[in-house]
Scaffold this motif. Structure first.
Motif, PDB file in Angstrom:
ATOM      1  N   GLN A 111       0.819  -1.208   0.000  1.00  0.00           N
ATOM      2  CA  GLN A 111       0.000   0.000   0.000  1.00  0.00           C
ATOM      3  C   GLN A 111       0.860   1.268   0.000  1.00  0.00           C
ATOM      4  O   GLN A 111       0.892   2.041   0.952  1.00  0.00           O
ATOM      5  CB  GLN A 111      -0.936  -0.016   1.209  1.00  0.00           C
ATOM      6  CG  GLN A 111      -1.983  -1.110   1.170  1.00  0.00           C
ATOM      7  CD  GLN A 111      -2.963  -0.935   0.026  1.00  0.00           C
ATOM      8  OE1 GLN A 111      -3.354   0.175  -0.305  1.00  0.00           O
ATOM      9  NE2 GLN A 111      -3.373  -2.036  -0.582  1.00  0.00           N
ATOM     10  N   THR A 136       2.672   6.179   1.850  1.00  0.00           N
ATOM     11  CA  THR A 136       1.637   5.154   1.928  1.00  0.00           C
ATOM     12  C   THR A 136       0.314   5.686   1.394  1.00  0.00           C
ATOM     13  O   THR A 136       0.056   6.887   1.405  1.00  0.00           O
ATOM     14  CB  THR A 136       1.448   4.682   3.380  1.00  0.00           C
ATOM     15  OG1 THR A 136       1.104   5.809   4.202  1.00  0.00           O
ATOM     16  CG2 THR A 136       2.729   4.064   3.916  1.00  0.00           C
ATOM     17  N   GLY A 140      -3.107   2.358   3.644  1.00  0.00           N
ATOM     18  CA  GLY A 140      -1.893   1.735   4.142  1.00  0.00           C
ATOM     19  C   GLY A 140      -1.865   1.610   5.653  1.00  0.00           C
ATOM     20  O   GLY A 140      -2.377   2.467   6.379  1.00  0.00           O
ATOM     21  N   ARG A 186      -2.212  -3.645   3.914  1.00  0.00           N
ATOM     22  CA  ARG A 186      -3.458  -2.888   3.975  1.00  0.00           C
ATOM     23  C   ARG A 186      -3.849  -2.735   5.442  1.00  0.00           C
ATOM     24  O   ARG A 186      -3.747  -3.677   6.227  1.00  0.00           O
ATOM     25  CB  ARG A 186      -4.557  -3.628   3.212  1.00  0.00           C
ATOM     26  CG  ARG A 186      -5.881  -2.877   3.107  1.00  0.00           C
ATOM     27  CD  ARG A 186      -6.917  -3.762   2.424  1.00  0.00           C
ATOM     28  NE  ARG A 186      -8.202  -3.100   2.320  1.00  0.00           N
ATOM     29  CZ  ARG A 186      -8.613  -2.418   1.263  1.00  0.00           C
ATOM     30  NH1 ARG A 186      -7.824  -2.323   0.213  1.00  0.00           N
ATOM     31  NH2 ARG A 186      -9.795  -1.841   1.240  1.00  0.00           N
TER      32      ARG A 186
END
Length: 264
Positions: A111, A136, A140, A186
């Motif tokens: 991410q 990110t 993220g 994630r």
């Protein structure tokens, strides 16, 4: 709010001038590095060699020597010890000069806004590589996992991303080696449905409570009640439990909060 601040700091880091990686005395040697090795008063041993994919070099008298993941100073000491132990030179003084860095790349995956492989010639630390990858994404996680090899051993470290920028925890911002991979998972999410203004899936922030989760979903509709909630949570055995949460309860990954209709 924390995520916005962290992303802003990452962008500022991208605009700052990057330190040359080889200038750091802690630079870890890796595959593709080209070295010039000299031994004091032994010019016949002067050698230019390339670090192999396995992290080793070949040197006269000694043969193969593992240097991957070592700093230049540590590699000098290791080679000197090998020359002395073999009885070739009584008091060897070894000097290693890093001529070129080739093939030293780090993969930044998961991410991040620009996943890919980035050269270590320009950037050296975790914060530098995250900045090179554009930071990110909104989804993220707050943690990144760095994997690679050090001294021939598998290396793995979990990095607290906000701490890199907010707490100045320099020990978290480790120096990277060629072949390292940074992976940003994630972020965990929760779900809110029923009589919520904005039902859907949302990122779990650190220390998030049920009250904060309800606010993230826009609060209850005029027909809903913040005191009439149901929470579905999967326990360690995989069984979904139906709970009546308190506003101060912590939200856990994959929690499902259902805002029920007011009975009044």
């Amino acid at each position: 709010m924390l995520q916005i601040l962290v992303r802003t700091l990452i962008l500022l880091s991208m605009l700052s001038s990057a330190k040359a990686f080889a200038e750091s005395p802690d630079y870890p040697l890796g595959p593709g590095d080209i070295l010039r090795i000299q031994v004091f008063q032994n010019p016949d041993l002067t050698t230019e060699t390339r670090v192999s994919e396995s992290g080793s070099i070949t040197f006269p008298l000694v043969g193969a020597l593992e240097v991957g993941g070592l700093s230049v100073a540590s590699a000098e000491n290791k080679l000197a010890a090998a020359l002395k132990k073999g009885g070739f030179i009584k008091q060897p003084q070894v000097t290693i000069v890093l001529l070129q860095m080739r093939g030293n790349q780090v993969s930044v995956l998961g991410q991040v806004n620009r996943p890919g492989r980035f050269p270590l010639e320009t950037l050296s630390r975790v914060s530098d590589m995250l900045a090179a990858a554009g930071g990110t994404t909104a989804l993220g996680d707050d943690y990144a996992i760095v994997t690679g090899t050090r001294n021939g051993q598998v290396f793995r470290k979990v990095i607290d991303i906000p701490a890199l920028y907010l707490d100045e925890r320099s020990e978290e911002d480790i120096i990277l080696a060629g072949g390292d991979t940074i992976y940003v998972h994630r972020a965990p999410v929760f779900y809110i449905y029923g009589e919520a203004q904005r039902p859907g899936a949302y990122r779990i922030e650190r220390g998030m409570t049920v009250m904060q989760a309800l606010a993230q979903g826009g609060g209850p509709t005029p027909r809903g009640s913040e005191w009439w909630l149901r929470l579905d949570r999967r326990n360690a055995d995989g069984v979904v439990e139906r709970l009546s949460p308190k506003m101060t309860d912590a939200v856990q990954p994959n929690d499902i909060i259902y805002v029920r209709e007011s009975i009044f």
